[in-house]
Design a protein around this motif. Structure first.
Motif, PDB file in Angstrom:
ATOM      1  N   LEU A 212     -36.614  28.097 -40.555  1.00 31.56           N
ATOM      2  CA  LEU A 212     -35.903  28.580 -41.738  1.00 31.56           C
ATOM      3  C   LEU A 212     -34.604  29.300 -41.405  1.00 31.56           C
ATOM      4  CD1 LEU A 212     -38.927  29.980 -43.805  1.00 31.56           C
ATOM      5  CD2 LEU A 212     -37.820  27.751 -44.027  1.00 31.56           C
ATOM      6  N   ASP A 213     -34.332  29.522 -40.130  1.00 29.36           N
ATOM      7  CA  ASP A 213     -33.171  30.337 -39.754  1.00 29.36           C
ATOM      8  C   ASP A 213     -31.860  29.755 -40.273  1.00 29.36           C
ATOM      9  OD1 ASP A 213     -34.966  31.949 -38.478  1.00 29.36           O
ATOM     10  OD2 ASP A 213     -34.297  31.484 -36.427  1.00 29.36           O
ATOM     11  N   TYR A 214     -31.754  28.414 -40.299  1.00 27.56           N
ATOM     12  CA  TYR A 214     -30.495  27.789 -40.702  1.00 27.56           C
ATOM     13  C   TYR A 214     -30.110  28.118 -42.139  1.00 27.56           C
ATOM     14  CZ  TYR A 214     -32.747  24.207 -43.613  1.00 27.56           C
ATOM     15  OH  TYR A 214     -33.444  23.571 -44.610  1.00 27.56           O
ATOM     16  N   LEU A 215     -31.123  28.397 -42.974  1.00 25.52           N
ATOM     17  CA  LEU A 215     -30.832  28.672 -44.382  1.00 25.52           C
ATOM     18  C   LEU A 215     -29.970  29.917 -44.545  1.00 25.52           C
ATOM     19  CD1 LEU A 215     -34.348  27.914 -45.931  1.00 25.52           C
ATOM     20  CD2 LEU A 215     -32.282  26.499 -46.123  1.00 25.52           C
ATOM     21  N   LYS A 216     -30.091  30.871 -43.641  1.00 23.53           N
ATOM     22  CA  LYS A 216     -29.316  32.115 -43.722  1.00 23.53           C
ATOM     23  C   LYS A 216     -27.825  31.875 -43.542  1.00 23.53           C
ATOM     24  CE  LYS A 216     -33.090  34.647 -44.033  1.00 23.53           C
ATOM     25  NZ  LYS A 216     -33.477  35.259 -45.335  1.00 23.53           N
ATOM     26  N   THR A 217     -27.460  30.707 -42.988  1.00 26.79           N
ATOM     27  CA  THR A 217     -26.047  30.420 -42.733  1.00 26.79           C
ATOM     28  C   THR A 217     -25.389  29.695 -43.904  1.00 26.79           C
ATOM     29  OG1 THR A 217     -26.406  28.245 -41.680  1.00 26.79           O
ATOM     30  CG2 THR A 217     -26.641  30.205 -40.292  1.00 26.79           C
ATOM     31  N   ILE A 218     -26.160  29.358 -44.928  1.00 28.24           N
ATOM     32  CA  ILE A 218     -25.606  28.713 -46.128  1.00 28.24           C
ATOM     33  C   ILE A 218     -25.275  29.806 -47.142  1.00 28.24           C
ATOM     34  CG2 ILE A 218     -26.060  27.137 -48.041  1.00 28.24           C
ATOM     35  CD1 ILE A 218     -27.868  25.536 -46.169  1.00 28.24           C
ATOM     36  N   HIS A 219     -24.002  30.131 -47.267  1.00 27.60           N
ATOM     37  CA  HIS A 219     -23.587  31.252 -48.101  1.00 27.60           C
ATOM     38  C   HIS A 219     -23.066  30.823 -49.466  1.00 27.60           C
ATOM     39  CE1 HIS A 219     -24.192  34.169 -44.899  1.00 27.60           C
ATOM     40  NE2 HIS A 219     -23.634  33.301 -44.067  1.00 27.60           N
ATOM     41  N   GLN A 220     -22.962  29.533 -49.696  1.00 28.54           N
ATOM     42  CA  GLN A 220     -22.525  29.059 -51.009  1.00 28.54           C
ATOM     43  C   GLN A 220     -23.570  29.418 -52.068  1.00 28.54           C
ATOM     44  OE1 GLN A 220     -22.315  27.378 -48.223  1.00 28.54           O
ATOM     45  NE2 GLN A 220     -20.416  26.202 -48.096  1.00 28.54           N
ATOM     46  N   PRO A 221     -23.153  29.587 -53.322  1.00 27.93           N
ATOM     47  CA  PRO A 221     -24.130  29.724 -54.402  1.00 27.93           C
ATOM     48  C   PRO A 221     -24.976  28.457 -54.503  1.00 27.93           C
ATOM     49  CG  PRO A 221     -21.941  30.394 -55.129  1.00 27.93           C
ATOM     50  CD  PRO A 221     -21.762  29.733 -53.798  1.00 27.93           C
ATOM     51  N   VAL A 222     -26.299  28.645 -54.649  1.00 25.18           N
ATOM     52  CA  VAL A 222     -27.229  27.514 -54.693  1.00 25.18           C
ATOM     53  C   VAL A 222     -28.114  27.646 -55.928  1.00 25.18           C
ATOM     54  CG1 VAL A 222     -29.037  26.228 -53.482  1.00 25.18           C
ATOM     55  CG2 VAL A 222     -27.267  27.435 -52.161  1.00 25.18           C
ATOM     56  N   LEU A 223     -28.247  26.545 -56.657  1.00 26.71           N
ATOM     57  CA  LEU A 223     -29.218  26.454 -57.749  1.00 26.71           C
ATOM     58  C   LEU A 223     -30.359  25.571 -57.275  1.00 26.71           C
ATOM     59  CD1 LEU A 223     -30.067  26.941 -60.715  1.00 26.71           C
ATOM     60  CD2 LEU A 223     -28.784  24.860 -61.308  1.00 26.71           C
ATOM     61  N   VAL A 224     -31.561  26.123 -57.217  1.00 30.49           N
ATOM     62  CA  VAL A 224     -32.759  25.386 -56.821  1.00 30.49           C
ATOM     63  C   VAL A 224     -33.522  25.041 -58.085  1.00 30.49           C
ATOM     64  CG1 VAL A 224     -34.850  25.401 -55.411  1.00 30.49           C
ATOM     65  CG2 VAL A 224     -32.829  26.679 -54.651  1.00 30.49           C
ATOM     66  N   VAL A 225     -33.804  23.762 -58.292  1.00 34.39           N
ATOM     67  CA  VAL A 225     -34.476  23.281 -59.507  1.00 34.39           C
ATOM     68  C   VAL A 225     -35.737  22.541 -59.097  1.00 34.39           C
ATOM     69  CG1 VAL A 225     -34.288  21.765 -61.514  1.00 34.39           C
ATOM     70  CG2 VAL A 225     -32.290  23.080 -60.738  1.00 34.39           C
ATOM     71  N   GLN A 226     -36.851  22.830 -59.781  1.00 33.56           N
ATOM     72  CA  GLN A 226     -38.115  22.242 -59.361  1.00 33.56           C
ATOM     73  C   GLN A 226     -39.074  22.136 -60.549  1.00 33.56           C
ATOM     74  OE1 GLN A 226     -39.875  20.270 -57.798  1.00 33.56           O
ATOM     75  NE2 GLN A 226     -39.984  21.154 -55.742  1.00 33.56           N
ATOM     76  N   GLY A 227     -40.020  21.215 -60.428  1.00 28.23           N
ATOM     77  CA  GLY A 227     -41.099  21.127 -61.394  1.00 28.23           C
ATOM     78  C   GLY A 227     -42.228  22.075 -61.029  1.00 28.23           C
ATOM     79  N   SER A 228     -43.019  22.429 -62.012  1.00 27.06           N
ATOM     80  CA  SER A 228     -44.090  23.401 -61.776  1.00 27.06           C
ATOM     81  C   SER A 228     -45.171  22.880 -60.844  1.00 27.06           C
ATOM     82  CB  SER A 228     -44.724  23.804 -63.111  1.00 27.06           C
ATOM     83  OG  SER A 228     -45.226  22.656 -63.792  1.00 27.06           O
ATOM     84  N   ASN A 229     -45.297  21.547 -60.735  1.00 28.77           N
ATOM     85  CA  ASN A 229     -46.300  20.969 -59.825  1.00 28.77           C
ATOM     86  C   ASN A 229     -45.748  19.688 -59.215  1.00 28.77           C
ATOM     87  OD1 ASN A 229     -48.692  20.522 -58.411  1.00 28.77           O
ATOM     88  ND2 ASN A 229     -49.618  19.408 -60.107  1.00 28.77           N
ATOM     89  N   ASP A 230     -44.905  19.850 -58.199  1.00 23.93           N
ATOM     90  CA  ASP A 230     -44.326  18.704 -57.504  1.00 23.93           C
ATOM     91  C   ASP A 230     -45.342  18.190 -56.495  1.00 23.93           C
ATOM     92  OD1 ASP A 230     -42.871  16.913 -55.905  1.00 23.93           O
ATOM     93  OD2 ASP A 230     -41.030  18.086 -56.066  1.00 23.93           O
ATOM     94  N   LEU A 252     -37.862  26.780 -62.560  1.00 24.60           N
ATOM     95  CA  LEU A 252     -39.059  25.938 -62.576  1.00 24.60           C
ATOM     96  C   LEU A 252     -39.259  25.417 -63.989  1.00 24.60           C
ATOM     97  CD1 LEU A 252     -41.704  27.944 -60.495  1.00 24.60           C
ATOM     98  CD2 LEU A 252     -40.441  25.928 -59.780  1.00 24.60           C
ATOM     99  N   TYR A 253     -39.384  24.085 -64.126  1.00 22.15           N
ATOM    100  CA  TYR A 253     -39.633  23.497 -65.430  1.00 22.15           C
ATOM    101  C   TYR A 253     -41.128  23.256 -65.611  1.00 22.15           C
ATOM    102  CZ  TYR A 253     -34.596  22.701 -65.794  1.00 22.15           C
ATOM    103  OH  TYR A 253     -33.236  22.871 -65.860  1.00 22.15           O
ATOM    104  N   PRO A 254     -41.673  23.561 -66.810  1.00 24.80           N
ATOM    105  CA  PRO A 254     -43.121  23.481 -67.021  1.00 24.80           C
ATOM    106  C   PRO A 254     -43.639  22.045 -67.118  1.00 24.80           C
ATOM    107  CG  PRO A 254     -42.015  24.072 -69.067  1.00 24.80           C
ATOM    108  CD  PRO A 254     -40.961  24.084 -67.993  1.00 24.80           C
ATOM    109  N   ASP A 255     -44.906  21.864 -66.758  1.00 23.51           N
ATOM    110  CA  ASP A 255     -45.579  20.568 -66.855  1.00 23.51           C
ATOM    111  C   ASP A 255     -44.724  19.469 -66.241  1.00 23.51           C
ATOM    112  OD1 ASP A 255     -47.456  18.575 -67.580  1.00 23.51           O
ATOM    113  OD2 ASP A 255     -46.398  18.197 -69.471  1.00 23.51           O
ATOM    114  N   ALA A 256     -44.114  19.767 -65.100  1.00 22.59           N
ATOM    115  CA  ALA A 256     -43.161  18.828 -64.512  1.00 22.59           C
ATOM    116  C   ALA A 256     -43.491  18.589 -63.048  1.00 22.59           C
ATOM    117  CB  ALA A 256     -41.739  19.351 -64.652  1.00 22.59           C
ATOM    118  N   ASN A 257     -43.172  17.390 -62.599  1.00 27.23           N
ATOM    119  CA  ASN A 257     -43.445  16.950 -61.237  1.00 27.23           C
ATOM    120  C   ASN A 257     -42.111  16.865 -60.470  1.00 27.23           C
ATOM    121  OD1 ASN A 257     -44.626  15.719 -58.949  1.00 27.23           O
ATOM    122  ND2 ASN A 257     -44.948  13.770 -59.949  1.00 27.23           N
ATOM    123  N   HIS A 258     -42.002  15.900 -59.592  1.00 25.52           N
ATOM    124  CA  HIS A 258     -40.874  15.770 -58.677  1.00 25.52           C
ATOM    125  C   HIS A 258     -39.548  15.592 -59.407  1.00 25.52           C
ATOM    126  CE1 HIS A 258     -39.304  15.132 -54.699  1.00 25.52           C
ATOM    127  NE2 HIS A 258     -38.956  13.877 -54.908  1.00 25.52           N
TER     128      HIS A 258
END
Length: 278
Positions: A212-230, A252-258
């Protein structure tokens, strides 16, 4: 470009790194374009026009097939680092010096690589239904889903992107109708692409203490979007992304998958625009 939609825009080609990349470019010109990176076995035809056209109302949208995928030449490499490098070459071949980047599923791995390798090129990043290096995929149902038989074949994407609920499945059938409208369709991905993408996934999910260390070097604003049960890339990995990226928010979107953004295209477009426009 402003007069075209996802269904009507003609395929164009540009050469970079000895590769002839196929791409679609449409939408409102004058701002920072949004470059889409596609999922496993996917082509430009697998994007949802409700999402692409929705976003194209306010910005230029660029869809492309990476090296070896469908009607792009060359071979698909077997690592996401190489796929990211090819994507950067494609973007630069269009004469672009600043872009926003969206990555869906393994396209999210590629989008992260674009940002890591060319941080000055990327302004903002949207990661949908994806994860990080060293993902624990033991709870993923992807092998069973992708090896199943579907009649018609397009119903594979119901299992991949949508949950079994009546509401989600109904949204999935509408999604399939929308994405089948395009007349100038890409060929299916080759066996070489499928095997190379599979090999890249295998390398990417190898567990490491510093995964996970590489994630600390990404300084751009990030929007993470996911379903409630992918069930493809487990939802917990999106939470890990948000916790380890320095400047990230999670929806997180409800009742949503991948394919959560295909189940809620209007809501996703509103959320994405709010994020990109600030």
């Amino acid at each position: 470009m402003t007069n075209y939609t996802h269904d009507t825009v003609p395929t164009q080609f540009v050469e970079a790194n000895g590769i002839r990349f196929a791409y679609l470019r449409f939408g409102k010109q004058g701002g920072i374009p949004l470059v889409f990176n596609q999922h496993y076995k996917g082509t430009m035809d697998n994007w949802d026009p409700a999402v692409t056209d929705g976003l194209a109302r306010d910005r230029e949208v660029i869809l492309f097939n990476n090296a070896g995928v469908a009607n792009s030449s060359g071979e698909t490499p077997s690592s996401f680092q190489e796929m990211g490098a090819n994507a950067i070459a494609f973007i630069r071949a269009l004469g672009l010096t600043k872009v926003d980047v969206l990555g869906f599923s393994i396209g999210g791995f590629v989008a992260q690589e674009i940002t890591l390798q060319a941080p000055d090129l990327v302004r903002k990043l949207i990661l949908v239904g994806t994860g990080h290096r060293g993902n624990d995929m033991s709870q993923s149902q992807s092998n069973a889903i992708f090896s199943g038989n579907y009649d018609p074949p397009e119903h594979l994407w119901l299992a991949v992107h949508f949950s079994p609920s009546e509401t989600s499945r109904a949204a999935g059938l509408k999604f399939i109708e929308r994405k089948l409208r395009r007349q100038e369709r890409d060929p299916e991905v080759s066996l070489q692409t499928v095997e190379a993408q599979g090999a890249a996934i295998g390398k990417h999910i190898i567990p490491r203490d510093d995964a996970l260390d590489y994630l600390k070097t990404i300084h751009q604003p990030v929007l993470v979007v996911q379903g409630s049960n992918d069930v493809i890339i487990p939802t917990k990995h999106s939470y890990t992304l948000q916790q380890n990226l320095p400047n990230a928010q999670l929806i997180l979107y409800p009742d949503a998958n991948h394919g959560s953004f295909y189940q809620y295209p209007e809501l996703f477009v509103a959320h994405a625009n709010l994020f990109l426009n600030v």
